[in-house]
Scaffold this motif. Sequence first.
Motif, PDB file in Angstrom:
ATOM      1  N   ALA A  97      23.679 -28.900  25.172  1.00  0.00           N
ATOM      2  CA  ALA A  97      23.721 -30.082  24.316  1.00  0.00           C
ATOM      3  C   ALA A  97      25.069 -30.199  23.606  1.00  0.00           C
ATOM      4  O   ALA A  97      25.648 -31.294  23.518  1.00  0.00           O
ATOM      5  N   MET A  98      25.593 -29.087  23.070  1.00  0.00           N
ATOM      6  CA  MET A  98      26.860 -29.152  22.354  1.00  0.00           C
ATOM      7  C   MET A  98      28.019 -29.462  23.292  1.00  0.00           C
ATOM      8  O   MET A  98      28.954 -30.206  22.928  1.00  0.00           O
ATOM      9  N   LEU A  99      27.978 -28.928  24.516  1.00  0.00           N
ATOM     10  CA  LEU A  99      29.038 -29.248  25.466  1.00  0.00           C
ATOM     11  C   LEU A  99      28.998 -30.729  25.850  1.00  0.00           C
ATOM     12  O   LEU A  99      30.048 -31.381  26.001  1.00  0.00           O
ATOM     13  N   VAL A 100      27.793 -31.273  26.009  1.00  0.00           N
ATOM     14  CA  VAL A 100      27.670 -32.705  26.328  1.00  0.00           C
ATOM     15  C   VAL A 100      28.192 -33.546  25.188  1.00  0.00           C
ATOM     16  O   VAL A 100      28.950 -34.508  25.394  1.00  0.00           O
ATOM     17  N   ARG A 101      27.799 -33.236  23.982  1.00  0.00           N
ATOM     18  CA  ARG A 101      28.255 -34.040  22.841  1.00  0.00           C
ATOM     19  C   ARG A 101      29.768 -33.936  22.677  1.00  0.00           C
ATOM     20  O   ARG A 101      30.445 -34.925  22.355  1.00  0.00           O
ATOM     21  N   HIS A 102      30.307 -32.735  22.887  1.00  0.00           N
ATOM     22  CA  HIS A 102      31.754 -32.556  22.785  1.00  0.00           C
ATOM     23  C   HIS A 102      32.467 -33.428  23.816  1.00  0.00           C
ATOM     24  O   HIS A 102      33.488 -34.081  23.513  1.00  0.00           O
ATOM     25  N   ALA A 103      31.954 -33.443  25.041  1.00  0.00           N
ATOM     26  CA  ALA A 103      32.592 -34.245  26.080  1.00  0.00           C
ATOM     27  C   ALA A 103      32.405 -35.735  25.852  1.00  0.00           C
ATOM     28  O   ALA A 103      33.320 -36.532  26.096  1.00  0.00           O
ATOM     29  N   MET A 104      31.226 -36.150  25.374  1.00  0.00           N
ATOM     30  CA  MET A 104      30.950 -37.579  25.192  1.00  0.00           C
ATOM     31  C   MET A 104      31.682 -38.169  24.001  1.00  0.00           C
ATOM     32  O   MET A 104      31.851 -39.391  23.926  1.00  0.00           O
TER      33      MET A 104
ATOM     34  N   VAL B 278      35.213 -34.176  19.740  1.00  0.00           N
ATOM     35  CA  VAL B 278      34.937 -34.179  18.297  1.00  0.00           C
ATOM     36  C   VAL B 278      33.440 -33.990  18.090  1.00  0.00           C
ATOM     37  O   VAL B 278      32.629 -34.714  18.670  1.00  0.00           O
ATOM     38  N   ILE B 279      33.089 -33.010  17.253  1.00  0.00           N
ATOM     39  CA  ILE B 279      31.693 -32.780  16.882  1.00  0.00           C
ATOM     40  C   ILE B 279      31.500 -33.317  15.473  1.00  0.00           C
ATOM     41  O   ILE B 279      32.025 -32.768  14.499  1.00  0.00           O
ATOM     42  N   ASN B 280      30.791 -34.436  15.377  1.00  0.00           N
ATOM     43  CA  ASN B 280      30.560 -35.029  14.067  1.00  0.00           C
ATOM     44  C   ASN B 280      29.115 -35.480  13.967  1.00  0.00           C
ATOM     45  O   ASN B 280      28.301 -35.217  14.855  1.00  0.00           O
ATOM     46  N   SER B 281      28.823 -36.183  12.899  1.00  0.00           N
ATOM     47  CA  SER B 281      27.441 -36.595  12.636  1.00  0.00           C
ATOM     48  C   SER B 281      27.151 -38.010  13.101  1.00  0.00           C
ATOM     49  O   SER B 281      26.144 -38.602  12.694  1.00  0.00           O
TER      50      SER B 281
END
Length: 926
Positions: free
Chosen positions: A682-689, A693-696
Amino acid sequence: MFESLIGLVAIIALFVIISRQQGRIGLIERELGALRSLVLSGAVPVAAKPSEQGRADTVPVAASAADIAPTQISEPATGEPKPSEPPSAPAQATEAKIPAEESVPGPWSAPQATPKTSEEAPAAVAKAARQSDVETALGTRWAVWVGGIALALGGLFLIRYTIEAGIFGPGVRLTMAGLLGLVLVGAGEFIRRTGFKVPVQGVAGAYIPAILTAAGAFILFGTVYAAHGIYGFIGPALAFALLGAIGVATIAAALVHGQALAGIGLIGAMATPALVASTAPNVWALFGYLAIVLAATGVIARIRDWKSLMAAAFFGTGVWTILYMMDAPGVDLSAVLFINAVTLVVLAFVWLGSRVGGADIAKDGFDWPSIVPGAFVAFSALGLSVDSTFVAAGYALPGALVLVALVGTALYRPRAVPLLHAAGVVTVMIHLGIIPPTTIGSDLSQGNLGFDGLPVATGNALTLRIGIGLGLVFVVAGLWAARRFAAAARIRAASWAAWGVIAPLVILLALWFTYGNLDRDFVYAAGAALLVVVFAAGGEWIARAEEPPLKGGTAVSFALAGAAVAGLLMLHMAFGSGWTTILIGAAAILPALATRWRSYPVLGWISVAAAIAVLSRVAFDPTVVGAEFLSTTPVFNWLLPGYGVPALAFGLAAWQLARTTNGQPRLAMEAAAALFALLTLAMLVRHAMHGGVINSDAPTLAEQAIYTLIAIGAGAILVAIDRRSPSSVLHYGSMAAGVISVAFVVIQHFLVLNPLFTDESTGRIPVFNLLFLAYLLPAIAAGGLALYVRGKRPKWYSAMLALLASLLAFAYATLSVRRLFKGEFIGLWSGLGQLETYTYSALWLVIGVVLLTAGVWLKSQVLRIASAALIAIAVLKVFLFDMSELEGVLRALSFIGLGAVLIGIGLFYQRLLTRAAREKLTASEQ
């Protein structure tokens, strides 16, 4: 000066008298023990013949044990039977008639004319006792109590009357009052010596000699105080000495009169310093006096085993110590240390002096009066260590020595374990207090103690050395005592092991926060690594002393848990954020591997604690290394090892635990492994999408679709693993993943992020677009999972997944039709065309037929029901919507198509039912 000397000499003389009295009482107790041994062995008869009952009745029942013992052991005196005659023991005959377990009526009861038989006597005695309960209470306890109070008040009222009437002067009045007090004390002693004994059970509190003595002591206290405080006849030193002597004498008299009298004497003795005012108070006189009172009370309390009296004496001494530290303008450190030392000496060598030995060490439990001195002595150490005035005067080191004395006393006297708890709590408070900016603020001179956000001790080398010294004391004493008590006193061993771990860890943490480098400090990391080795070796050392050995009890658990916490601190001190997270996750394997050689229950839970620590870190900082240090490179960044390595380590730990302990820690580690595997994806997907940037920010539909696919895939993987290695965590975790994926679809795909409502771009590519990712792929995945779990999970679970697949396929087809007519943006507000409306009707009918066919082929009732529901919706749409919105040939085609489909479905079901009936008939004929 002369009066002070006289008072001191009088107190010393009284203490010597008390010591001699203690020796005499010990002699009497030994004689009574010998007499008891003779009675139990049968050497002395315990019953008299009936012919001698009359002569036995003439002997006073209240003959003291000290008077009876010599007549029973030595040669009989004149008037007593010779050795050749039948033995006559008056007191023993009386005791035979009145057993200790039974009650008898008072002296007013009429004697029995005819003696009862042995069977009738106990019932008759019990009945008489019940009938006279109220009468006994009124005639013995209440009368004596009220009488004693009346005597004390009478003396005061007599003094008051003489004052009001002016009959006598102050000196005469005080003399009369003093004589009255002495007369009452003498009367009590006279009655006791002449053979007084309470003949009725339950009225020991109405002991008349004690009541008279207490009333006399009360009057003497009042007389001396009036002579000093009201009339000024005597000076402070003489008044102090007289009041102290009366108090100590009253306590000493309690040896023969009971604990209540000792309480009265103790209250008077402790109140004496407050009653006597002096223009030049002497702190050494105060604490010397308190030391004598405490020692005398300790001796008497030990002889009679009066725990409440001992606790009260410790309480009074402690209150005076704290009041002195709070109110005195200049505190004398030596006086405070003196009274604390006397308190511990009295506790260890006087109160607990007769309670040592192998039996005391070999059992759990503690001496509850030790709680009082432990609390007060530890509180005084706290004041010396954190009060700004005391710290500036250099009292912190003596305060630490007081804590060491507490630990040493608890080590020397095993039942004084409350002292260990008090020392541990205060040590933790002191070192938490040096951590800036929120520290314990204490100003005893102002009488307050609390958290005020102000530092009370600046960082200096002395504070550092004190912390290191106290840490070493707790480690050595804690581990050694834990091993000493590990076999027989497990709770005590656990207490020592707990403080042997907690105090050093808190000290290390406080010193690091105060003096160390919070980013990276290898010196404190080395100290933490040393604690890891010491605690781990100490746990093994303690385990070898257990019964049976290597059981891994609570004390061992504390030691190994301390090693784990020290290791956690070591990683924080030595490494940065990213490496700390990775190494803590990898460290979860170590205790799991240790279960190959040791079956300690705590080892598995240490692995679980490591998983919780990693989860806490990623919850605090999901980027693992901080947002500013996280690379924007997809996949190969800190997120992959930060989440992936712990997931792999947790899985290996669960695998190892399944082959050794196989308990709840194994299930927890399996859950942690599954969770971190999902988090990794999940974190890798969000990072790529989100462009690295990992934010809220809220996820998009494409990102949410990937999360849904991950959840469905996780459910399938957990089912597969569960079939190879059955586990309740995997069983229920797989179903939880499926339920979560359903919730994602219903809330996010169908409602919140639906492009029909958000008008989000679906992409320019005709087939492989957002609709394909968000609806068709999840539909295929849910349908495949529904097929896979049939027969492996409950029916409702597979039916739920099949229904979800049907709804996703329906949504994909419907939205694809709209995209065919509207293009990239398919918002609902763009309206509906007639051809588009007709296409929906035809499409829904086709999907209904397809679902029906699949339901029959797969023998799935859920698909057949979904087909019926979809066709019903299509029918309603045709009759309610198409009839009014469509025109011309489209309206006709809509109804023609609907009719053809419904007739075809009817024919299909008829043939299906006919075939089923034919097969049933054939089966019945065979």
